[in-house]
Design an enzyme around this catalytic site. Sequence first.
Site, PDB file in Angstrom:
ATOM      1  N   ALA A  82      37.909 -20.444 -59.753  1.00 26.45           N
ATOM      2  CA  ALA A  82      36.877 -21.414 -59.356  1.00 26.45           C
ATOM      3  C   ALA A  82      36.742 -21.372 -57.839  1.00 26.45           C
ATOM      4  O   ALA A  82      37.670 -20.958 -57.141  1.00 26.45           O
ATOM      5  CB  ALA A  82      37.236 -22.816 -59.820  1.00 26.45           C
ATOM      6  N   ASP A  83      35.585 -21.800 -57.364  1.00 30.92           N
ATOM      7  CA  ASP A  83      35.384 -21.887 -55.912  1.00 30.92           C
ATOM      8  C   ASP A  83      35.868 -23.224 -55.370  1.00 30.92           C
ATOM      9  O   ASP A  83      36.398 -23.302 -54.268  1.00 30.92           O
ATOM     10  CB  ASP A  83      33.892 -21.705 -55.579  1.00 30.92           C
ATOM     11  CG  ASP A  83      33.374 -20.373 -56.077  1.00 30.92           C
ATOM     12  OD1 ASP A  83      34.078 -19.369 -55.876  1.00 30.92           O
ATOM     13  OD2 ASP A  83      32.295 -20.342 -56.686  1.00 30.92           O
ATOM     14  N   GLY A  96      30.824 -15.650 -57.014  1.00 31.40           N
ATOM     15  CA  GLY A  96      30.691 -14.228 -57.347  1.00 31.40           C
ATOM     16  C   GLY A  96      29.512 -13.937 -58.260  1.00 31.40           C
ATOM     17  O   GLY A  96      29.312 -12.799 -58.683  1.00 31.40           O
ATOM     18  N   GLU A 102      30.374 -16.906 -67.441  1.00 30.62           N
ATOM     19  CA  GLU A 102      31.630 -17.668 -67.399  1.00 30.62           C
ATOM     20  C   GLU A 102      31.491 -18.995 -68.138  1.00 30.62           C
ATOM     21  O   GLU A 102      32.415 -19.432 -68.839  1.00 30.62           O
ATOM     22  CB  GLU A 102      32.039 -17.920 -65.946  1.00 30.62           C
ATOM     23  CG  GLU A 102      32.483 -16.650 -65.227  1.00 30.62           C
ATOM     24  CD  GLU A 102      32.716 -16.849 -63.744  1.00 30.62           C
ATOM     25  OE1 GLU A 102      33.412 -16.014 -63.145  1.00 30.62           O
ATOM     26  OE2 GLU A 102      32.201 -17.824 -63.168  1.00 30.62           O
ATOM     27  N   LYS A 120      41.453 -24.083 -52.927  1.00 38.06           N
ATOM     28  CA  LYS A 120      40.308 -24.413 -53.776  1.00 38.06           C
ATOM     29  C   LYS A 120      40.270 -25.893 -54.157  1.00 38.06           C
ATOM     30  O   LYS A 120      39.270 -26.368 -54.698  1.00 38.06           O
ATOM     31  CB  LYS A 120      40.338 -23.571 -55.051  1.00 38.06           C
ATOM     32  CG  LYS A 120      40.357 -22.070 -54.818  1.00 38.06           C
ATOM     33  CD  LYS A 120      39.077 -21.589 -54.240  1.00 38.06           C
ATOM     34  CE  LYS A 120      38.962 -20.096 -54.066  1.00 38.06           C
ATOM     35  NZ  LYS A 120      39.207 -19.298 -55.256  1.00 38.06           N
TER      36      LYS A 120
HETATM   37  C1  A5P Z   1      32.498 -15.883 -60.129  1.00 39.67           C
HETATM   38  O1  A5P Z   1      31.150 -16.005 -60.242  1.00 39.67           O
HETATM   39  C2  A5P Z   1      33.075 -17.201 -59.746  1.00 39.67           C
HETATM   40  O2  A5P Z   1      32.734 -18.239 -60.592  1.00 39.67           O
HETATM   41  C3  A5P Z   1      34.569 -17.121 -59.587  1.00 39.67           C
HETATM   42  O3  A5P Z   1      35.223 -17.641 -60.681  1.00 39.67           O
HETATM   43  C4  A5P Z   1      34.935 -17.864 -58.396  1.00 39.67           C
HETATM   44  O4  A5P Z   1      34.057 -17.471 -57.389  1.00 39.67           O
HETATM   45  C5  A5P Z   1      36.385 -17.626 -57.987  1.00 39.67           C
HETATM   46  O5  A5P Z   1      36.511 -16.391 -57.412  1.00 39.67           O
HETATM   47  P1  A5P Z   1      37.815 -15.985 -56.597  1.00 39.67           P
HETATM   48  O6  A5P Z   1      38.933 -15.964 -57.554  1.00 39.67           O
HETATM   49  O7  A5P Z   1      37.484 -14.638 -56.042  1.00 39.67           O
HETATM   50  O8  A5P Z   1      37.964 -17.009 -55.529  1.00 39.67           O
END
Ligand code: A5P
Length: 219
Positions: A82-83, A96, A102, A120
């Site tokens: 997650a962001d 991403g 997702e 996060k």
């Molecule tokens: C992908 O689209 C996102 O929802 C990712 O789950 C989110 O950006 C987490 O990515 P990282 O693990 O690279 O931080």
Amino acid sequence: VTIDAEKRCAAEAAAELVETGMTVGLGTGTTIAHLLPILARRALAIRCVATSPMTERIAREVGLTITALDGIDRLDLAIDGADQVAPDFWLVKGGGGAHTREKIVAVTSERFIVIVDSTKLVDALSPPLPLELAVFGLASTIRRLAGPVQVRPGSFSPDGGALADLDVSLVEPAIVAAQVAAVPGVVAHGLFPPATVSGVFVGHGRSVELLEPRHRSQR
Ligand code: A5P
């Protein structure tokens, strides 16, 4: 201890939840990139569904069995990054650009486990909100959204949608989620409600903390 080590610790904890015979949804991103080899090393008889071409490629490289979501009845467990994770378990995802797939995988799964490093965890969600938008009528869709939209140049989801970011306050995520989802042309937004989340593994230094929403959703 690096952020990478925190991601790895969270990934290791989530991999422990996987058992032989399960169908497992695999998210997308740098944290999931840690999970894939860890899961493969457990050498369990599992079938996995990938949420992006990148995850599918890495998963196959490390020897995981990938199957189409349409080919199976149910997912036992989905694991994703997650962001942002808010204290009330609202999530922002889609940095991403994989959030549409997702979200489909998350709600298809009995359990949805989020793995993050400690950066996060946020006190309050902040913009932007990632979007996938239909290419048809893109300018019209953008005019109907509740704030400035930045289209990510040349960036499309594997399903052909344009990826963009909406600058909007996320103080009331339920209201924003409903408003944005109601605009025709919005394929999906990156807000995931707490009811989706079964648990969050957070890497803190070399240890892992499990945060569980009070409802303990068993979706
Ligand atoms: C992908 O689209 C996102 O929802 C990712 O789950 C989110 O950006 C987490 O990515 P990282 O693990 O690279 O931080």
